[in-house]
Design a protein around this motif. Sequence first.
Motif, PDB file in Angstrom:
ATOM      1  N   GLY A   1      32.761  35.787  29.729  1.00 50.05           N
ATOM      2  CA  GLY A   1      32.873  37.229  29.828  1.00 50.05           C
ATOM      3  C   GLY A   1      31.633  37.848  30.429  1.00 50.05           C
ATOM      4  N   VAL A   2      31.665  39.185  30.463  1.00 51.22           N
ATOM      5  CA  VAL A   2      30.561  39.974  30.994  1.00 51.22           C
ATOM      6  C   VAL A   2      30.172  41.000  29.945  1.00 51.22           C
ATOM      7  CG1 VAL A   2      29.835  41.547  32.835  1.00 51.22           C
ATOM      8  CG2 VAL A   2      31.335  39.633  33.369  1.00 51.22           C
ATOM      9  N   ARG A   3      28.861  41.198  29.773  1.00 48.51           N
ATOM     10  CA  ARG A   3      28.321  42.134  28.777  1.00 48.51           C
ATOM     11  C   ARG A   3      27.421  43.158  29.435  1.00 48.51           C
ATOM     12  NH1 ARG A   3      26.783  38.929  23.378  1.00 48.51           N
ATOM     13  NH2 ARG A   3      28.229  37.192  23.609  1.00 48.51           N
ATOM     14  N   LEU A   4      27.257  44.260  28.741  1.00 49.37           N
ATOM     15  CA  LEU A   4      26.344  45.307  29.180  1.00 49.37           C
ATOM     16  C   LEU A   4      25.939  46.144  27.982  1.00 49.37           C
ATOM     17  CD1 LEU A   4      27.826  48.424  29.377  1.00 49.37           C
ATOM     18  CD2 LEU A   4      29.265  47.035  30.851  1.00 49.37           C
ATOM     19  N   GLY A   5      24.915  46.919  28.167  1.00 51.11           N
ATOM     20  CA  GLY A   5      24.496  47.914  27.185  1.00 51.11           C
ATOM     21  C   GLY A   5      24.454  49.263  27.861  1.00 51.11           C
ATOM     22  N   VAL A   6      24.868  50.298  27.144  1.00 49.22           N
ATOM     23  CA  VAL A   6      24.874  51.653  27.703  1.00 49.22           C
ATOM     24  C   VAL A   6      24.423  52.624  26.618  1.00 49.22           C
ATOM     25  CG1 VAL A   6      27.339  51.979  27.181  1.00 49.22           C
ATOM     26  CG2 VAL A   6      26.258  53.370  28.963  1.00 49.22           C
ATOM     27  N   ARG A   7      23.661  53.613  27.000  1.00 51.20           N
ATOM     28  CA  ARG A   7      23.196  54.604  26.035  1.00 51.20           C
ATOM     29  C   ARG A   7      24.369  55.411  25.496  1.00 51.20           C
ATOM     30  NH1 ARG A   7      17.720  55.924  25.755  1.00 51.20           N
ATOM     31  NH2 ARG A   7      16.584  54.209  26.718  1.00 51.20           N
ATOM     32  N   ILE A   8      24.292  55.747  24.232  1.00 48.86           N
ATOM     33  CA  ILE A   8      25.344  56.531  23.589  1.00 48.86           C
ATOM     34  C   ILE A   8      25.539  57.874  24.281  1.00 48.86           C
ATOM     35  CG2 ILE A   8      25.887  57.807  21.459  1.00 48.86           C
ATOM     36  CD1 ILE A   8      24.902  55.341  19.911  1.00 48.86           C
ATOM     37  N   VAL A   9      24.455  58.493  24.746  1.00 48.39           N
ATOM     38  CA  VAL A   9      24.561  59.814  25.362  1.00 48.39           C
ATOM     39  C   VAL A   9      25.157  59.775  26.769  1.00 48.39           C
ATOM     40  CG1 VAL A   9      22.688  60.787  23.990  1.00 48.39           C
ATOM     41  CG2 VAL A   9      22.187  59.789  26.229  1.00 48.39           C
ATOM     42  N   LEU A  10      25.279  58.613  27.381  1.00 47.97           N
ATOM     43  CA  LEU A  10      25.804  58.515  28.746  1.00 47.97           C
ATOM     44  C   LEU A  10      27.312  58.266  28.723  1.00 47.97           C
ATOM     45  CD1 LEU A  10      22.906  56.544  30.459  1.00 47.97           C
ATOM     46  CD2 LEU A  10      23.266  59.017  30.318  1.00 47.97           C
ATOM     47  N   THR A  11      28.031  59.275  28.291  1.00 46.89           N
ATOM     48  CA  THR A  11      29.478  59.142  28.094  1.00 46.89           C
ATOM     49  C   THR A  11      30.225  58.889  29.403  1.00 46.89           C
ATOM     50  OG1 THR A  11      29.689  61.546  28.123  1.00 46.89           O
ATOM     51  CG2 THR A  11      29.488  60.484  25.961  1.00 46.89           C
ATOM     52  N   GLU A  12      29.756  59.431  30.505  1.00 44.66           N
ATOM     53  CA  GLU A  12      30.420  59.183  31.794  1.00 44.66           C
ATOM     54  C   GLU A  12      30.342  57.703  32.153  1.00 44.66           C
ATOM     55  OE1 GLU A  12      29.718  60.431  36.399  1.00 44.66           O
ATOM     56  OE2 GLU A  12      29.581  62.044  34.913  1.00 44.66           O
ATOM     57  N   ASN A  13      29.194  57.091  31.920  1.00 53.37           N
ATOM     58  CA  ASN A  13      29.050  55.665  32.186  1.00 53.37           C
ATOM     59  C   ASN A  13      29.958  54.852  31.268  1.00 53.37           C
ATOM     60  OD1 ASN A  13      27.070  56.658  33.851  1.00 53.37           O
ATOM     61  ND2 ASN A  13      25.412  55.461  32.993  1.00 53.37           N
ATOM     62  N   GLN A  14      30.050  55.249  30.001  1.00 49.10           N
ATOM     63  CA  GLN A  14      30.933  54.558  29.066  1.00 49.10           C
ATOM     64  C   GLN A  14      32.378  54.620  29.553  1.00 49.10           C
ATOM     65  OE1 GLN A  14      30.334  55.979  25.007  1.00 49.10           O
ATOM     66  NE2 GLN A  14      28.206  56.407  25.562  1.00 49.10           N
ATOM     67  N   ARG A  15      32.791  55.789  30.057  1.00 48.22           N
ATOM     68  CA  ARG A  15      34.167  55.929  30.555  1.00 48.22           C
ATOM     69  C   ARG A  15      34.415  55.006  31.747  1.00 48.22           C
ATOM     70  NH1 ARG A  15      33.352  61.294  29.056  1.00 48.22           N
ATOM     71  NH2 ARG A  15      32.678  61.908  31.144  1.00 48.22           N
ATOM     72  N   LEU A  16      33.432  54.907  32.645  1.00 50.40           N
ATOM     73  CA  LEU A  16      33.585  54.005  33.782  1.00 50.40           C
ATOM     74  C   LEU A  16      33.788  52.579  33.292  1.00 50.40           C
ATOM     75  CD1 LEU A  16      33.441  53.082  36.761  1.00 50.40           C
ATOM     76  CD2 LEU A  16      30.945  52.996  36.482  1.00 50.40           C
ATOM     77  N   PHE A  17      32.925  52.127  32.397  1.00 50.61           N
ATOM     78  CA  PHE A  17      33.016  50.748  31.906  1.00 50.61           C
ATOM     79  C   PHE A  17      34.344  50.519  31.182  1.00 50.61           C
ATOM     80  CE2 PHE A  17      28.196  51.266  31.714  1.00 50.61           C
ATOM     81  CZ  PHE A  17      28.021  50.796  33.002  1.00 50.61           C
ATOM     82  N   ALA A  18      34.765  51.466  30.363  1.00 54.14           N
ATOM     83  CA  ALA A  18      36.036  51.330  29.642  1.00 54.14           C
ATOM     84  C   ALA A  18      37.204  51.248  30.632  1.00 54.14           C
ATOM     85  CB  ALA A  18      36.225  52.480  28.669  1.00 54.14           C
ATOM     86  N   SER A  19      37.147  52.030  31.709  1.00 54.87           N
ATOM     87  CA  SER A  19      38.227  52.014  32.699  1.00 54.87           C
ATOM     88  C   SER A  19      38.321  50.669  33.412  1.00 54.87           C
ATOM     89  CB  SER A  19      38.031  53.130  33.728  1.00 54.87           C
ATOM     90  OG  SER A  19      37.010  52.810  34.660  1.00 54.87           O
ATOM     91  N   LEU A  20      37.229  49.904  33.374  1.00 59.03           N
ATOM     92  CA  LEU A  20      37.206  48.586  34.000  1.00 59.03           C
ATOM     93  C   LEU A  20      37.471  47.460  33.005  1.00 59.03           C
ATOM     94  CD1 LEU A  20      34.161  49.143  36.372  1.00 59.03           C
ATOM     95  CD2 LEU A  20      36.593  49.107  36.984  1.00 59.03           C
ATOM     96  N   GLY A  21      37.836  47.816  31.774  1.00 61.18           N
ATOM     97  CA  GLY A  21      38.218  46.814  30.787  1.00 61.18           C
ATOM     98  C   GLY A  21      37.140  46.421  29.791  1.00 61.18           C
ATOM     99  N   TYR A  22      36.020  47.119  29.784  1.00 55.35           N
ATOM    100  CA  TYR A  22      34.948  46.806  28.827  1.00 55.35           C
ATOM    101  C   TYR A  22      35.218  47.538  27.522  1.00 55.35           C
ATOM    102  CZ  TYR A  22      32.508  44.585  32.623  1.00 55.35           C
ATOM    103  OH  TYR A  22      32.178  43.727  33.641  1.00 55.35           O
ATOM    104  N   ARG A  23      34.956  46.845  26.424  1.00 54.85           N
ATOM    105  CA  ARG A  23      35.189  47.417  25.098  1.00 54.85           C
ATOM    106  C   ARG A  23      33.923  47.308  24.263  1.00 54.85           C
ATOM    107  NH1 ARG A  23      38.379  49.426  27.657  1.00 54.85           N
ATOM    108  NH2 ARG A  23      40.583  48.968  27.790  1.00 54.85           N
ATOM    109  N   GLU A  24      33.723  48.294  23.414  1.00 56.77           N
ATOM    110  CA  GLU A  24      32.551  48.309  22.537  1.00 56.77           C
ATOM    111  C   GLU A  24      32.599  47.133  21.574  1.00 56.77           C
ATOM    112  OE1 GLU A  24      30.625  51.050  19.007  1.00 56.77           O
ATOM    113  OE2 GLU A  24      31.710  52.074  20.620  1.00 56.77           O
ATOM    114  N   THR A  25      31.471  46.437  21.454  1.00 56.33           N
ATOM    115  CA  THR A  25      31.364  45.324  20.509  1.00 56.33           C
ATOM    116  C   THR A  25      30.408  45.653  19.371  1.00 56.33           C
ATOM    117  OG1 THR A  25      29.636  44.280  21.840  1.00 56.33           O
ATOM    118  CG2 THR A  25      31.920  43.577  22.237  1.00 56.33           C
ATOM    119  N   SER A  26      29.433  46.507  19.621  1.00 57.80           N
ATOM    120  CA  SER A  26      28.476  46.891  18.580  1.00 57.80           C
ATOM    121  C   SER A  26      27.630  48.053  19.079  1.00 57.80           C
ATOM    122  CB  SER A  26      27.570  45.701  18.216  1.00 57.80           C
ATOM    123  OG  SER A  26      26.780  45.321  19.334  1.00 57.80           O
TER     124      SER A  26
END
Length: 159
Positions: A114-139
Amino acid sequence: MSDTSVLRTATIGDAASIAATIAASFAQYRGKLVPESGAFRETAEGIAAELARGASAIVAERGGEMLGCVLVEEMEGDLYFGRLSVRPLARGQGLARRLIEAVEGEARRRGLAGVRLGVRIVLTENQRLFASLGYRETSREAHPGFDRPTSINMRKPLG
């Protein structure tokens, strides 16, 4: 921007351009993230050292100019990516998605799960991009010195 940009694996000789691309891309966050982004401490020397010790990077160029980059490193059977950067002049053209797809392709080529990344909680636009590409929060985790989570870890399994 025409879609004549080329993605390729970086060399140690690209370290200065990678550092400059990260600085230009993350400039919008200066003074807005607590704690301040570690991207502001990236140097050509530090990136060259990371590449020399086995990390890698994918860069996007057009006409010899670096437009974007992403740093990658194997982590716990996955490929971790960080410092996903697209210069302001190249935004809105799907370059971040292309870089992420290139990371996923590299992970598949290496036979990683798989592929992992970290994103700041306040960067919601970035989170939406990653989620739209199939990334899910793990912790979620807190940066040192913080008593509340400041970043989200995300992962995408590769089939």
